[in-house]
Scaffold this motif. Structure first.
Motif, PDB file in Angstrom:
ATOM      1  N   SER A  46     -22.761  15.920  33.806  1.00  0.00           N
ATOM      2  CA  SER A  46     -22.064  16.308  35.024  1.00  0.00           C
ATOM      3  C   SER A  46     -21.437  17.678  34.780  1.00  0.00           C
ATOM      4  N   PRO A  47     -21.032  18.385  35.837  1.00  0.00           N
ATOM      5  CA  PRO A  47     -20.372  19.680  35.639  1.00  0.00           C
ATOM      6  C   PRO A  47     -19.141  19.583  34.733  1.00  0.00           C
ATOM      7  N   VAL A  48     -18.390  18.508  34.864  1.00  0.00           N
ATOM      8  CA  VAL A  48     -17.196  18.332  34.036  1.00  0.00           C
ATOM      9  C   VAL A  48     -17.584  18.160  32.573  1.00  0.00           C
ATOM     10  N   GLU A  49     -18.628  17.362  32.333  1.00  0.00           N
ATOM     11  CA  GLU A  49     -19.084  17.150  30.963  1.00  0.00           C
ATOM     12  C   GLU A  49     -19.639  18.446  30.361  1.00  0.00           C
ATOM     13  N   ALA A  50     -20.378  19.213  31.171  1.00  0.00           N
ATOM     14  CA  ALA A  50     -20.939  20.467  30.682  1.00  0.00           C
ATOM     15  C   ALA A  50     -19.831  21.437  30.278  1.00  0.00           C
ATOM     16  N   LYS A  51     -18.810  21.511  31.117  1.00  0.00           N
ATOM     17  CA  LYS A  51     -17.679  22.397  30.803  1.00  0.00           C
ATOM     18  C   LYS A  51     -16.985  21.944  29.529  1.00  0.00           C
ATOM     19  N   SER A  52     -16.845  20.639  29.389  1.00  0.00           N
ATOM     20  CA  SER A  52     -16.189  20.099  28.200  1.00  0.00           C
ATOM     21  C   SER A  52     -16.966  20.452  26.940  1.00  0.00           C
ATOM     22  N   LEU A  53     -18.267  20.307  26.996  1.00  0.00           N
ATOM     23  CA  LEU A  53     -19.086  20.640  25.840  1.00  0.00           C
ATOM     24  C   LEU A  53     -19.068  22.147  25.563  1.00  0.00           C
ATOM     25  N   ALA A  54     -19.031  22.939  26.627  1.00  0.00           N
ATOM     26  CA  ALA A  54     -19.011  24.386  26.439  1.00  0.00           C
ATOM     27  C   ALA A  54     -17.783  24.816  25.664  1.00  0.00           C
ATOM     28  N   GLU A  55     -16.673  24.195  25.970  1.00  0.00           N
ATOM     29  CA  GLU A  55     -15.422  24.537  25.310  1.00  0.00           C
ATOM     30  C   GLU A  55     -15.376  24.062  23.859  1.00  0.00           C
ATOM     31  N   SER A  56     -16.333  23.231  23.469  1.00  0.00           N
ATOM     32  CA  SER A  56     -16.367  22.725  22.090  1.00  0.00           C
ATOM     33  C   SER A  56     -16.852  23.779  21.099  1.00  0.00           C
ATOM     34  N   GLY A  57     -17.539  24.819  21.589  1.00  0.00           N
ATOM     35  CA  GLY A  57     -18.065  25.843  20.703  1.00  0.00           C
ATOM     36  C   GLY A  57     -19.319  25.424  19.967  1.00  0.00           C
ATOM     37  N   LEU A  58     -19.951  24.337  20.386  1.00  0.00           N
ATOM     38  CA  LEU A  58     -21.126  23.831  19.682  1.00  0.00           C
ATOM     39  C   LEU A  58     -22.424  24.501  20.121  1.00  0.00           C
ATOM     40  N   PHE A  59     -22.366  25.245  21.234  1.00  0.00           N
ATOM     41  CA  PHE A  59     -23.594  25.798  21.785  1.00  0.00           C
ATOM     42  C   PHE A  59     -23.754  27.280  21.464  1.00  0.00           C
ATOM     43  N   GLN A  60     -24.996  27.712  21.542  1.00  0.00           N
ATOM     44  CA  GLN A  60     -25.337  29.114  21.335  1.00  0.00           C
ATOM     45  C   GLN A  60     -26.225  29.571  22.477  1.00  0.00           C
ATOM     46  N   ILE A  61     -26.373  30.899  22.605  1.00  0.00           N
ATOM     47  CA  ILE A  61     -27.293  31.415  23.618  1.00  0.00           C
ATOM     48  C   ILE A  61     -28.395  32.214  22.948  1.00  0.00           C
ATOM     49  N   GLU A  62     -29.538  32.266  23.640  1.00  0.00           N
ATOM     50  CA  GLU A  62     -30.719  32.959  23.158  1.00  0.00           C
ATOM     51  C   GLU A  62     -31.200  33.896  24.264  1.00  0.00           C
ATOM     52  N   GLU A  63     -31.387  35.161  23.934  1.00  0.00           N
ATOM     53  CA  GLU A  63     -31.841  36.115  24.936  1.00  0.00           C
ATOM     54  C   GLU A  63     -33.297  35.839  25.287  1.00  0.00           C
ATOM     55  N   GLU A  64     -33.613  35.973  26.558  1.00  0.00           N
ATOM     56  CA  GLU A  64     -34.906  35.566  27.099  1.00  0.00           C
ATOM     57  C   GLU A  64     -36.099  36.147  26.332  1.00  0.00           C
ATOM     58  N   GLN A  65     -36.009  37.409  25.926  1.00  0.00           N
ATOM     59  CA  GLN A  65     -37.146  38.056  25.291  1.00  0.00           C
ATOM     60  C   GLN A  65     -36.979  38.216  23.776  1.00  0.00           C
ATOM     61  N   ARG A  66     -35.962  37.579  23.223  1.00  0.00           N
ATOM     62  CA  ARG A  66     -35.713  37.679  21.784  1.00  0.00           C
ATOM     63  C   ARG A  66     -35.525  36.285  21.208  1.00  0.00           C
ATOM     64  N   LYS A  67     -36.629  35.584  21.112  1.00  0.00           N
ATOM     65  CA  LYS A  67     -36.598  34.213  20.622  1.00  0.00           C
ATOM     66  C   LYS A  67     -36.098  34.164  19.172  1.00  0.00           C
ATOM     67  N   GLY A  68     -35.277  33.181  18.908  1.00  0.00           N
ATOM     68  CA  GLY A  68     -34.803  32.978  17.548  1.00  0.00           C
ATOM     69  C   GLY A  68     -33.517  33.708  17.200  1.00  0.00           C
ATOM     70  N   GLU A  69     -32.969  34.500  18.150  1.00  0.00           N
ATOM     71  CA  GLU A  69     -31.689  35.167  17.921  1.00  0.00           C
ATOM     72  C   GLU A  69     -30.634  34.459  18.763  1.00  0.00           C
ATOM     73  N   TYR A  70     -29.544  34.034  18.114  1.00  0.00           N
ATOM     74  CA  TYR A  70     -28.563  33.180  18.790  1.00  0.00           C
ATOM     75  C   TYR A  70     -27.166  33.774  18.740  1.00  0.00           C
ATOM     76  N   PHE A  71     -26.418  33.522  19.834  1.00  0.00           N
ATOM     77  CA  PHE A  71     -25.034  33.956  19.931  1.00  0.00           C
ATOM     78  C   PHE A  71     -24.190  32.765  20.394  1.00  0.00           C
ATOM     79  N   PRO A  72     -22.991  32.593  19.844  1.00  0.00           N
ATOM     80  CA  PRO A  72     -22.153  31.445  20.218  1.00  0.00           C
ATOM     81  C   PRO A  72     -21.407  31.679  21.527  1.00  0.00           C
ATOM     82  N   VAL A  73     -22.171  31.741  22.623  1.00  0.00           N
ATOM     83  CA  VAL A  73     -21.586  31.958  23.941  1.00  0.00           C
ATOM     84  C   VAL A  73     -22.162  30.934  24.897  1.00  0.00           C
TER      85      VAL A  73
END
Length: 509
Positions: free
Chosen positions: A227-254
């Motif tokens: 749910s949106p609430v659960e997604a926000k909660s997980l986002a605030e945990s710092g467990l996720f990273q982002i990957e730029e669309e054209q640069r596979k394998g490079e991750y940022f903790p955002v």
């Protein structure tokens, strides 16, 4: 207040002046933070001199806003005699190391502190004043209240601030993201605008165990939909990273929750409806961002702000300015905000995608072709048409029939002249995109807002043959003959056939 517009090349400098700017700022190749702009070099100083003579009341500012290394200072010194040929009224600099050199070699030019210096307090302004600066271009990270406090503290210092255009996610462009991802440094003027790229939420390399998730009050299984609430909660945990669309394998903790999203892409600044507040805050100059933008952008944005400023200064009514200001929505742009001027949370809002517009600049309108020159072009076409008619008449009937049938299929091969018409005018036309003679065309100019001319009221003519043509595009000789008098500096625009309402096109990066 002064209206200061961007000029990435000589053509843009002309349109900045013609469409209402009091001043324009340019860059010199190798010494400007917009190396992808055309910038100025070689013998262009001659054309700049001519423009300054043509617009004697207009000012010219030169951006030397890179961080200079020793070898770059040496290079600048070796080009001093050349640069002195430009009629420069002010230099925009951030590197104080170049200041003594400019003061010595260009004693008649003012020093303006670049926004790259991130000057946002009165004590810093006082310091720059002692160093000999006439104006401070304030950092974008400042409010109108703070501007007023600075002006009250240092009333003799001129203050300039951005009123329109792109806003950097970092302090005045001090971003290393472009350099890290592409090797293109923003501080060297080669920013790839990485903050506006698309990023995707990823959990690769992250162990998501039950104990970590349960600390956020969320329990997941393979089929669970957040749910949106659960997604926000997980986002605030710092467990996720982002990957730029054209640069596979490079991750940022955002974190960002919607598939690919330009999570770092700030909205553009648009203060056109708040110029009275900017004036009240004590600003002396309003700056439009965009030396890398198009001629169309420079002309239309400059014109809109000119009209809005004329309202503030009591020269025209608000009603007169409305149609010009509304044209800003027809210029390539992103979603807009008032930035930091009223509240910093306004600047925190991001947007998606590149800038886009429903219109494309189809042609620049040049000098009027009048008198004997116009008559000669029309007469040339009539003579050719008469010769062709005689050629058809002398053909064998079957050959003539075949030729006429071919002309029905291939309209471009028709030989059609244009008659001289009272109340019509002919102009040089420099096509930039496709113009079709069977479609309406729309003009914009410094003197009127928009003018639509239908196909029956204009003709496209090849000046080399004098014959009417059905279409024209970049590189083809053309004049336009129409029933309207066009002011100097007029532009012809057409609807962009590839534009889709609500869809941002990928323009490359």
């Amino acid at each position: 207040m002064e209206l200061l517009s961007p000029a990435g090349n000589v053509e843009k400098l002309y349109y900045a002046y013609a469409y209402g700017a009091d001043a324009a700022y340019i860059g010199l190749k190798k010494f400007s933070l917009r190396v992808k702009a055309d910038n100025f070099y070689e013998d262009e100083y001659k054309r700049v001199q001519e423009l300054k003579q043509r617009f004697p009341e207009k000012r010219l500012h030169c951006a030397l806003n890179i961080s200079f290394h020793d070898e770059e200072i040496d290079n600048f010194k070796s080009n001093l005699d050349y640069f002195k040929q430009y009629p420069i009224d002010a230099f925009i600099v951030q590197d104080i190391g170049i200041v003594p050199l400019l003061q010595k070699e260009f004693p008649g030019a003012e020093l303006h502190l670049s926004t790259q210096a991130s000057c946002v307090n009165s004590e810093a302004v006082k310091m720059y004043q002692k160093m000999g600066f006439k104006r401070v271009v304030l950092g974008r990270e400042i409010s109108l209240d703070q501007i007023k406090r600075i002006k009250d503290s240092v009333p003799e210092m001129e203050l300039e601030a951005f009123c329109h255009g792109a806003m950097c996610i970092a302090y005045a462009g001090r971003c290393l993201m472009s350099a890290y991802l592409t090797g293109r440094s923003a501080q060297s003027g080669f920013c790839s605008h990485s903050c506006r790229w698309n990023f995707k939420l990823s959990t690769k390399g992250t162990e998501l165990n039950d104990s970590e998730l349960s600390t956020k009050g969320t329990e997941l299984n393979a089929s669970h939909i957040l749910s949106p609430v659960e997604a926000k909660s997980l986002a605030e945990s710092g467990l996720f990273q982002i990957e730029e669309e054209q640069r596979k394998g490079e991750y940022f903790p955002v974190f960002e929750g919607d598939d690919f999203t330009a999570i770092l892409s700030s909205k553009d600044i648009n203060m056109v409806n708040h110029l009275a507040d900017m004036k009240a805050a004590g600003l002396d100059s309003l700056k439009i961002e965009g030396r890398m933008k198009s001629i169309y952008y420079v002309a239309m944005v400059t014109r809109a702000y000119r009209k809005a400023l004329d309202v503030v200064e009591g020269k025209i009514s608000p009603e007169e300015a409305v149609p010009y200001v509304e044209e800003l929505e027809k210029v390539s742009h992103r979603e807009s905000t008032t930035g930091f001027y009223y509240h910093k949370t306004d600047a925190d809002k991001t947007t998606v995608g590149a800038s886009d517009s429903q219109y494309q600049l189809a042609a620049q309108i040049g000098n009027e072709v009048s008198g004997s020159e116009c008559d000669a072009i029309l007469q040339k076409g009539q003579s050719r048409a008469e010769e062709y008619a005689k050629e058809l008449e002398n053909m064998h009937p079957q050959a003539r029939q075949a030729r006429l049938k071919d002309l029905e299929i291939h309209a471009d091969r028709r030989v059609i002249s244009e008659d001289k018409k009272d109340g019509w005018f002919m102009y040089e036309l420099k096509a930039l995109n496709m113009i079709k003679a069977d479609e309406p065309v729309e003009f914009v100019s410094p003197e009127f807002c928009t003018l639509v001319v239908n196909p029956e009221n204009y003709s496209l003519i090849n000046p080399e043959t004098g014959l009417k043509i059905n279409w024209v595009c970049d590189g083809h000789p053309c004049v336009i003959y129409l029933n309207q008098k066009l002011p100097e500096g007029s532009l012809l625009r057409t609807l962009d056939p590839d534009y889709v309402e609500g869809k941002i096109r990928d323009t490359g990066r």
